[in-house]
Every structure is written in C-alpha cells, then in structure tokens.
Design an enzyme around this catalytic site. Structure first.
Site, PDB file in Angstrom:
ATOM      1  N   MET A  31       0.824  -1.215   0.000  1.00  0.00           N
ATOM      2  CA  MET A  31       0.000   0.000   0.000  1.00  0.00           C
ATOM      3  C   MET A  31       0.860   1.268   0.000  1.00  0.00           C
ATOM      4  O   MET A  31       0.872   2.024   0.961  1.00  0.00           O
ATOM      5  CB  MET A  31      -0.918  -0.029   1.244  1.00  0.00           C
ATOM      6  CG  MET A  31      -1.841  -1.225   1.278  1.00  0.00           C
ATOM      7  SD  MET A  31      -2.556  -1.524   2.915  1.00  0.00           S
ATOM      8  CE  MET A  31      -1.212  -2.386   3.734  1.00  0.00           C
ATOM      9  N   THR A  45       1.639   1.273   6.278  1.00  0.00           N
ATOM     10  CA  THR A  45       0.888   2.376   5.695  1.00  0.00           C
ATOM     11  C   THR A  45       0.397   3.255   6.825  1.00  0.00           C
ATOM     12  O   THR A  45       0.097   2.739   7.908  1.00  0.00           O
ATOM     13  CB  THR A  45      -0.312   1.866   4.879  1.00  0.00           C
ATOM     14  OG1 THR A  45      -1.245   2.931   4.633  1.00  0.00           O
ATOM     15  CG2 THR A  45      -1.050   0.757   5.606  1.00  0.00           C
ATOM     16  N   ASN A  46       0.306   4.544   6.600  1.00  0.00           N
ATOM     17  CA  ASN A  46      -0.323   5.427   7.573  1.00  0.00           C
ATOM     18  C   ASN A  46      -1.843   5.415   7.425  1.00  0.00           C
ATOM     19  O   ASN A  46      -2.573   5.219   8.388  1.00  0.00           O
ATOM     20  CB  ASN A  46       0.188   6.860   7.406  1.00  0.00           C
ATOM     21  CG  ASN A  46       1.510   7.126   8.086  1.00  0.00           C
ATOM     22  OD1 ASN A  46       1.572   7.506   9.246  1.00  0.00           O
ATOM     23  ND2 ASN A  46       2.591   6.928   7.355  1.00  0.00           N
ATOM     24  N   THR A  47      -2.324   5.604   6.194  1.00  0.00           N
ATOM     25  CA  THR A  47      -3.758   5.781   5.965  1.00  0.00           C
ATOM     26  C   THR A  47      -4.586   4.628   6.499  1.00  0.00           C
ATOM     27  O   THR A  47      -5.609   4.835   7.159  1.00  0.00           O
ATOM     28  CB  THR A  47      -4.038   5.959   4.462  1.00  0.00           C
ATOM     29  OG1 THR A  47      -3.414   7.161   4.013  1.00  0.00           O
ATOM     30  CG2 THR A  47      -5.530   6.039   4.185  1.00  0.00           C
ATOM     31  N   CYS A  74       2.976   9.716   5.377  1.00  0.00           N
ATOM     32  CA  CYS A  74       2.723   8.805   4.266  1.00  0.00           C
ATOM     33  C   CYS A  74       4.090   8.341   3.794  1.00  0.00           C
ATOM     34  O   CYS A  74       4.967   9.171   3.524  1.00  0.00           O
ATOM     35  CB  CYS A  74       1.964   9.494   3.134  1.00  0.00           C
ATOM     36  SG  CYS A  74       1.617   8.426   1.731  1.00  0.00           S
ATOM     37  N   THR A  75       4.280   7.041   3.706  1.00  0.00           N
ATOM     38  CA  THR A  75       5.609   6.508   3.404  1.00  0.00           C
ATOM     39  C   THR A  75       6.165   7.064   2.110  1.00  0.00           C
ATOM     40  O   THR A  75       7.353   7.396   2.021  1.00  0.00           O
ATOM     41  CB  THR A  75       5.550   4.968   3.325  1.00  0.00           C
ATOM     42  OG1 THR A  75       5.035   4.475   4.558  1.00  0.00           O
ATOM     43  CG2 THR A  75       6.928   4.388   3.095  1.00  0.00           C
ATOM     44  N   GLU A  76       5.318   7.197   1.096  1.00  0.00           N
ATOM     45  CA  GLU A  76       5.822   7.642  -0.207  1.00  0.00           C
ATOM     46  C   GLU A  76       6.374   9.061  -0.178  1.00  0.00           C
ATOM     47  O   GLU A  76       7.196   9.428  -1.023  1.00  0.00           O
ATOM     48  CB  GLU A  76       4.709   7.544  -1.268  1.00  0.00           C
ATOM     49  CG  GLU A  76       4.342   6.137  -1.673  1.00  0.00           C
ATOM     50  CD  GLU A  76       3.278   5.523  -0.774  1.00  0.00           C
ATOM     51  OE1 GLU A  76       2.871   4.373  -1.039  1.00  0.00           O
ATOM     52  OE2 GLU A  76       2.856   6.194   0.201  1.00  0.00           O
TER      53      GLU A  76
END
Length: 230
Positions: free
Chosen positions: A11, A84-86, A197-199
């Site tokens: 994700m 994932t954060n979300t 958010c990782t990205e």
C-alpha cells in the site's frame, strides 16, 4: 535477532520496498556484519485498497487487512507492522485479529515527538490521514496537537501521493510545492512536520523543512526493531 517481524504491505509496493530496505539497513547498523531483519512480508493489491478508500468502505478494509494480519502471524511473525499510515484507520480491526504485538505507527511517532519536547506538529499525508480523526485523536493521547494544510494545499498533497509517488514519479515542481506547504505549516506554529505517508519520503526530507521532520516510516521501523531485539 530472535523475533520475526511481520509486514502487511502493498500500500503501495513503493512503500513496502522502503519499509523492507529501512528495516534491513537499521538491523545491519545495530547488529553489524551481515545481519538483517528476520521478517515475513505479505503484500495486498493496492488497487483493491484504493477502491475501498474511495468508497469509504473502512469496514471492508478492516476485514481485508485483519485477514492479512492472521496470515502473517501464521507465517511466523512475532510482531506485526501495517506498512501504511492511511490504513491505520482500521488498526483496531487488525490488532484484534492478532495474538502477537501490533506496533502502531502513530504511537511510535507520537513518542518520538514528545521525546523531542514538541507539542504541536504539522501533518502531511493522504486526504484520509489529514482529514479523518484517527491520526489526530491518537496524537491527542500524547498531548500533541496536529495542524494540517489548508485547502487547496491538502488536495495538492493528496494528489501528488496518488498520481505521482505511488506511480513511481518524482517531480521537482511537486517537491517545491511540498517545501512551500511545510514552510506554511511552520509559519502557523508547527514545531515539527510529520511525513505521514511513506511515499512522501521519496520526495522530501529534513533538508526541505524549516522545522524538524519526523519520518513516520523510519520511526515505525525503529520501534519494531526495538521490540524485536529485546
């Protein structure tokens, strides 16, 4: 290392790759030599998750990720991370499916913020992370106030994540926009910025912010290793 770290990933896959790399880099830094992190990784299909997010079907998302959690535990995980954060919006469902410890990304990040003596932070992430209550309410348990960008900047932050970063696109114009938004949060009183958010770590880092940056992914990884190595 005696404990196996379970990773629920996918994700996006770019995010999972960052988790895996950071986990093994940090394990080698701590242990030296040829050491790496004992881990098992299950990747879900991000297209399914993204559709669940758009539809607001968080209950369905919780069921999907709870099933993933039990699969990871059966594969030998002694503790579990949701990469994932979300989707920590459904962390309670994931944790309830486990009999091993669940390392919550907001808890780990909040502890790092309070250890730095800060009480007000700016948050960048998906629209869900910035606008839903799960992140700020969890931070509030640690007496940390959360500021988010105003519109239209929230939309810009979200769109860059989904239209660029999760598709392996890095645009200099987006980096400039994120720098401007981080500066704006600092001007409003944010004492630090959480990259929620990782990205986002693919685009900006500490050098792009006028205040300290808290990389939630790296903090999450370090918290997992703290537990795995005890």
């Amino acid at each position: 290392m005696t404990r196996t770290i379970g990773l629920i990933g996918g994700m996006s896959w770019e995010s999972s790759a960052a988790y895996y790399r950071m986990l093994n880099e940090e394990a080698r830094r701590r242990l030296g030599g040829h050491h790496g992190a004992r881990s098992v990784l299950l990747t879900v299909d991000f297209a399914e998750i993204e559709a669940i997010q758009r539809a607001g079907d968080w209950e369905g998302g919780g069921r999907l990720l709870a099933e993933a959690a039990t699969t990871v535990e059966r594969a030998g995980a002694d503790l579990v991370l949701l990469c994932t954060n979300t989707m920590h919006q459904v962390a309670d469902a994931v944790e309830a499916a486990l009999t091993v410890p669940f390392v919550h990304i907001v808890d780990a990040t909040a502890r790092r913020i309070t250890a730095a003596g800060l009480t007000r932070i700016g948050l960048l992430g998906t629209r869900f992370t910035m606008e839903m209550d799960f992140y700020r309410e969890r931070m509030r348990r640690y007496d940390v106030e959360v500021l988010v960008p105003q519109e239209p900047d929230r939309t810009l932050v979200h769109d860059v994540i989904y239209q660029e970063l999760t598709r392996d696109r890095i645009e200099s114009s987006s980096r400039d926009a994120y720098r401007r938004i981080m500066a704006g949060l600092a001007d409003r009183g944010a004492e630090g910025i959480v990259l929620g958010c990782t990205e986002i770590t693919l685009l900006v880092g500490p050098a792009d912010s006028p205040v300290p940056v808290f990389d939630s992914t790296r903090i999450h990884v370090e918290a997992a290793l703290d537990l795995a190595l005890t």
